[in-house]
Write a protein that holds these residues in place. Structure first.
Motif, PDB file in Angstrom:
ATOM      1  N   VAL A  20       0.846  -1.197   0.000  1.00 12.13           N
ATOM      2  CA  VAL A  20       0.000   0.000   0.000  1.00 12.13           C
ATOM      3  C   VAL A  20       0.879   1.244   0.000  1.00 12.13           C
ATOM      4  CG1 VAL A  20      -1.576   1.361   1.448  1.00 12.13           C
ATOM      5  CG2 VAL A  20      -2.041  -1.062   1.032  1.00 12.13           C
ATOM      6  N   LYS A  21       1.918   1.250   0.830  1.00 13.21           N
ATOM      7  CA  LYS A  21       2.834   2.392   0.891  1.00 13.21           C
ATOM      8  C   LYS A  21       3.456   2.649  -0.476  1.00 13.21           C
ATOM      9  CE  LYS A  21       7.066   4.110   2.916  1.00 13.21           C
ATOM     10  NZ  LYS A  21       8.225   3.940   3.706  1.00 13.21           N
ATOM     11  N   THR A  22       3.966   1.596  -1.106  1.00 12.83           N
ATOM     12  CA  THR A  22       4.609   1.718  -2.423  1.00 12.83           C
ATOM     13  C   THR A  22       3.624   2.213  -3.477  1.00 12.83           C
ATOM     14  OG1 THR A  22       6.090  -0.084  -1.823  1.00 12.83           O
ATOM     15  CG2 THR A  22       5.948   0.460  -4.157  1.00 12.83           C
ATOM     16  N   SER A  23       2.408   1.668  -3.477  1.00 13.93           N
ATOM     17  CA  SER A  23       1.397   2.083  -4.463  1.00 13.93           C
ATOM     18  C   SER A  23       1.033   3.546  -4.302  1.00 13.93           C
ATOM     19  CB  SER A  23       0.127   1.235  -4.320  1.00 13.93           C
ATOM     20  OG  SER A  23       0.390  -0.096  -4.636  1.00 13.93           O
ATOM     21  N   ILE A  24       0.816   3.980  -3.067  1.00 11.44           N
ATOM     22  CA  ILE A  24       0.455   5.387  -2.836  1.00 11.44           C
ATOM     23  C   ILE A  24       1.596   6.293  -3.283  1.00 11.44           C
ATOM     24  CG2 ILE A  24      -0.074   7.125  -1.085  1.00 11.44           C
ATOM     25  CD1 ILE A  24      -1.529   4.883   0.476  1.00 11.44           C
ATOM     26  N   GLU A  25       2.847   5.910  -2.965  1.00 13.98           N
ATOM     27  CA  GLU A  25       3.993   6.720  -3.386  1.00 13.98           C
ATOM     28  C   GLU A  25       4.047   6.856  -4.904  1.00 13.98           C
ATOM     29  OE1 GLU A  25       7.034   5.818   0.339  1.00 13.98           O
ATOM     30  OE2 GLU A  25       7.139   4.540  -1.444  1.00 13.98           O
ATOM     31  N   LYS A  26       3.766   5.768  -5.636  1.00 14.35           N
ATOM     32  CA  LYS A  26       3.767   5.812  -7.107  1.00 14.35           C
ATOM     33  C   LYS A  26       2.664   6.730  -7.625  1.00 14.35           C
ATOM     34  CE  LYS A  26       5.856   1.337  -8.008  1.00 14.35           C
ATOM     35  NZ  LYS A  26       5.631  -0.065  -8.367  1.00 14.35           N
ATOM     36  N   PHE A  27       1.446   6.616  -7.053  1.00  8.90           N
ATOM     37  CA  PHE A  27       0.336   7.472  -7.475  1.00  8.90           C
ATOM     38  C   PHE A  27       0.645   8.947  -7.201  1.00  8.90           C
ATOM     39  CE2 PHE A  27      -2.661   3.706  -6.970  1.00  8.90           C
ATOM     40  CZ  PHE A  27      -2.886   3.579  -8.334  1.00  8.90           C
ATOM     41  N   VAL A  28       1.211   9.228  -6.040  1.00  7.15           N
ATOM     42  CA  VAL A  28       1.534  10.610  -5.655  1.00  7.15           C
ATOM     43  C   VAL A  28       2.535  11.194  -6.633  1.00  7.15           C
ATOM     44  CG1 VAL A  28       2.724  11.997  -3.904  1.00  7.15           C
ATOM     45  CG2 VAL A  28       0.956  10.383  -3.213  1.00  7.15           C
ATOM     46  N   THR A  29       3.595  10.439  -6.958  1.00  5.28           N
ATOM     47  CA  THR A  29       4.608  10.912  -7.894  1.00  5.28           C
ATOM     48  C   THR A  29       4.017  11.080  -9.290  1.00  5.28           C
ATOM     49  OG1 THR A  29       6.290   9.758  -6.608  1.00  5.28           O
ATOM     50  CG2 THR A  29       6.918  10.451  -8.818  1.00  5.28           C
ATOM     51  N   ILE A  37       0.364  14.953  -0.315  1.00  7.96           N
ATOM     52  CA  ILE A  37       0.651  13.759   0.482  1.00  7.96           C
ATOM     53  C   ILE A  37       2.154  13.777   0.742  1.00  7.96           C
ATOM     54  CG2 ILE A  37       0.604  11.245   0.560  1.00  7.96           C
ATOM     55  CD1 ILE A  37      -1.912  11.325  -1.175  1.00  7.96           C
ATOM     56  N   LEU A  38       2.513  14.128   1.989  1.00  4.63           N
ATOM     57  CA  LEU A  38       3.912  14.427   2.302  1.00  4.63           C
ATOM     58  C   LEU A  38       4.718  13.215   2.742  1.00  4.63           C
ATOM     59  CD1 LEU A  38       3.199  17.722   4.267  1.00  4.63           C
ATOM     60  CD2 LEU A  38       3.667  17.442   1.840  1.00  4.63           C
ATOM     61  N   ARG A  39       4.135  12.372   3.606  1.00  3.42           N
ATOM     62  CA  ARG A  39       4.869  11.195   4.115  1.00  3.42           C
ATOM     63  C   ARG A  39       3.929  10.014   4.260  1.00  3.42           C
ATOM     64  NH1 ARG A  39       7.931  12.512   9.505  1.00  3.42           N
ATOM     65  NH2 ARG A  39       8.353  10.296   9.426  1.00  3.42           N
ATOM     66  N   ILE A  40       4.484   8.833   4.009  1.00  2.00           N
ATOM     67  CA  ILE A  40       3.755   7.587   4.184  1.00  2.00           C
ATOM     68  C   ILE A  40       4.656   6.675   4.995  1.00  2.00           C
ATOM     69  CG2 ILE A  40       2.606   5.664   3.013  1.00  2.00           C
ATOM     70  CD1 ILE A  40       2.835   7.795   0.506  1.00  2.00           C
ATOM     71  N   GLU A  41       4.177   6.210   6.131  1.00  2.00           N
ATOM     72  CA  GLU A  41       5.011   5.423   7.033  1.00  2.00           C
ATOM     73  C   GLU A  41       4.332   4.112   7.442  1.00  2.00           C
ATOM     74  OE1 GLU A  41       8.097   6.172   8.035  1.00  2.00           O
ATOM     75  OE2 GLU A  41       8.132   8.115   7.039  1.00  2.00           O
ATOM     76  N   VAL A  42       5.143   3.068   7.515  1.00  2.44           N
ATOM     77  CA  VAL A  42       4.752   1.805   8.140  1.00  2.44           C
ATOM     78  C   VAL A  42       5.688   1.689   9.344  1.00  2.44           C
ATOM     79  CG1 VAL A  42       4.559  -0.687   7.876  1.00  2.44           C
ATOM     80  CG2 VAL A  42       4.124   0.803   5.911  1.00  2.44           C
ATOM     81  N   PRO A  43       5.228   2.117  10.537  1.00  4.47           N
ATOM     82  CA  PRO A  43       6.121   2.122  11.704  1.00  4.47           C
ATOM     83  C   PRO A  43       6.664   0.726  12.007  1.00  4.47           C
ATOM     84  CG  PRO A  43       4.119   3.350  12.171  1.00  4.47           C
ATOM     85  CD  PRO A  43       3.908   2.641  10.869  1.00  4.47           C
ATOM     86  N   MET A  44       7.992   0.660  12.177  1.00  2.71           N
ATOM     87  CA  MET A  44       8.665  -0.610  12.455  1.00  2.71           C
ATOM     88  C   MET A  44       9.431  -0.484  13.768  1.00  2.71           C
ATOM     89  SD  MET A  44       7.959  -2.418   9.719  1.00  2.71           S
ATOM     90  CE  MET A  44       9.135  -3.692   9.398  1.00  2.71           C
ATOM     91  N   GLU A  45       9.644  -1.628  14.423  1.00  9.34           N
ATOM     92  CA  GLU A  45      10.461  -1.672  15.626  1.00  9.34           C
ATOM     93  C   GLU A  45      11.404  -2.858  15.521  1.00  9.34           C
ATOM     94  OE1 GLU A  45       8.015  -2.224  19.103  1.00  9.34           O
ATOM     95  OE2 GLU A  45       7.065  -4.003  18.286  1.00  9.34           O
ATOM     96  N   VAL A  68      -1.284   1.843   8.019  1.00 13.23           N
ATOM     97  CA  VAL A  68      -0.272   2.698   7.420  1.00 13.23           C
ATOM     98  C   VAL A  68      -0.594   4.121   7.861  1.00 13.23           C
ATOM     99  CG1 VAL A  68       0.655   3.587   5.239  1.00 13.23           C
ATOM    100  CG2 VAL A  68       0.008   1.188   5.418  1.00 13.23           C
ATOM    101  N   LEU A  69       0.431   4.892   8.221  1.00 12.06           N
ATOM    102  CA  LEU A  69       0.235   6.280   8.637  1.00 12.06           C
ATOM    103  C   LEU A  69       0.613   7.204   7.488  1.00 12.06           C
ATOM    104  CD1 LEU A  69       1.842   5.958  12.165  1.00 12.06           C
ATOM    105  CD2 LEU A  69      -0.560   5.899  11.602  1.00 12.06           C
ATOM    106  N   ILE A  70      -0.242   8.180   7.221  1.00 12.79           N
ATOM    107  CA  ILE A  70      -0.016   9.087   6.095  1.00 12.79           C
ATOM    108  C   ILE A  70      -0.170  10.524   6.560  1.00 12.79           C
ATOM    109  CG2 ILE A  70      -0.787   9.802   3.804  1.00 12.79           C
ATOM    110  CD1 ILE A  70      -1.899   7.027   3.385  1.00 12.79           C
TER     111      ILE A  70
END
Length: 174
Positions: A20-29, A37-45, A68-70
């Motif tokens: 989802v993160k990758t797809s949104i980034e492609k659409f935004v670009t 749409i400034l940032r898309i994050e999948v928080p990891m630990e 996913v956080l946007i």
């Protein structure tokens, strides 16, 4: 326009967060919406797991599986762009209204950091400018920037008392 950007939480199918993160980034670009749409994050630990053999290994794990956080400016166009990505089930909120995260929630998740410039050192005389002890003065005993903490020795009722405060609650005394 980007000053009105807020963090939103998007619910996804489990395991689809990175797609989802990758797809949104492609659409935004592709649509030139980088200012919306400034940032898309999948928080990891990073977690240390113990294997059956007793060995330990470090593993990256999603903090919020299925989300996913946007950070985005919410408009009809941005809502539809995100909502129509394959794997997205919707925004977190009520009905068709996405509810943004509060600033406190964003800071608690560590998504954004407010940089505090500390203009005092251990041994400096400081004035408390916020909280129940506002207007008291004291001497800086310890500074812990990674914990957003400062320890100040304050004279109250004729006694020296250590007080734990946040870094931005004190300033150098004039």
């Amino acid at each position: 326009m980007s000053e009105s950007a807020k963090w939103y939480v998007v619910h996804t199918y489990s395991g689809y967060e990175n797609a989802v993160k990758t797809s949104i980034e492609k659409f935004v670009t592709g649509r030139g919406m980088e200012d919306m749409i400034l940032r898309i994050e999948v928080p990891m630990e990073t977690v240390t797991e113990v294997t059956d053999s007793g060995a330990t290994k470090e593993v990256e794990r999603k903090v919020f599986p299925g989300y996913v956080l946007i950070k985005m400016v919410m408009t009809d166009d941005t809502w539809h762009l995100v909502r129509n990505v394959r794997g997205v089930t919707g925004f977190v909120g009520s009905a068709n209204k996405a509810i943004p995260l509060t600033e406190e929630e964003v800071l608690a998740m560590g998504m954004e950091k407010h940089e505090i410039v500390v203009r005092y050192n251990v041994g400096d005389h400081v004035k408390i400018v916020d909280g129940p002890l506002a207007s008291f003065t004291g001497v800086v005993e310890e500074i812990e920037p990674e914990k957003n903490r400062v320890s100040v020795m304050v004279s109250m009722f004729g006694r020296e008392t250590p007080v734990e405060l946040e870094l931005d609650q004190v300033e150098v005394q004039d």
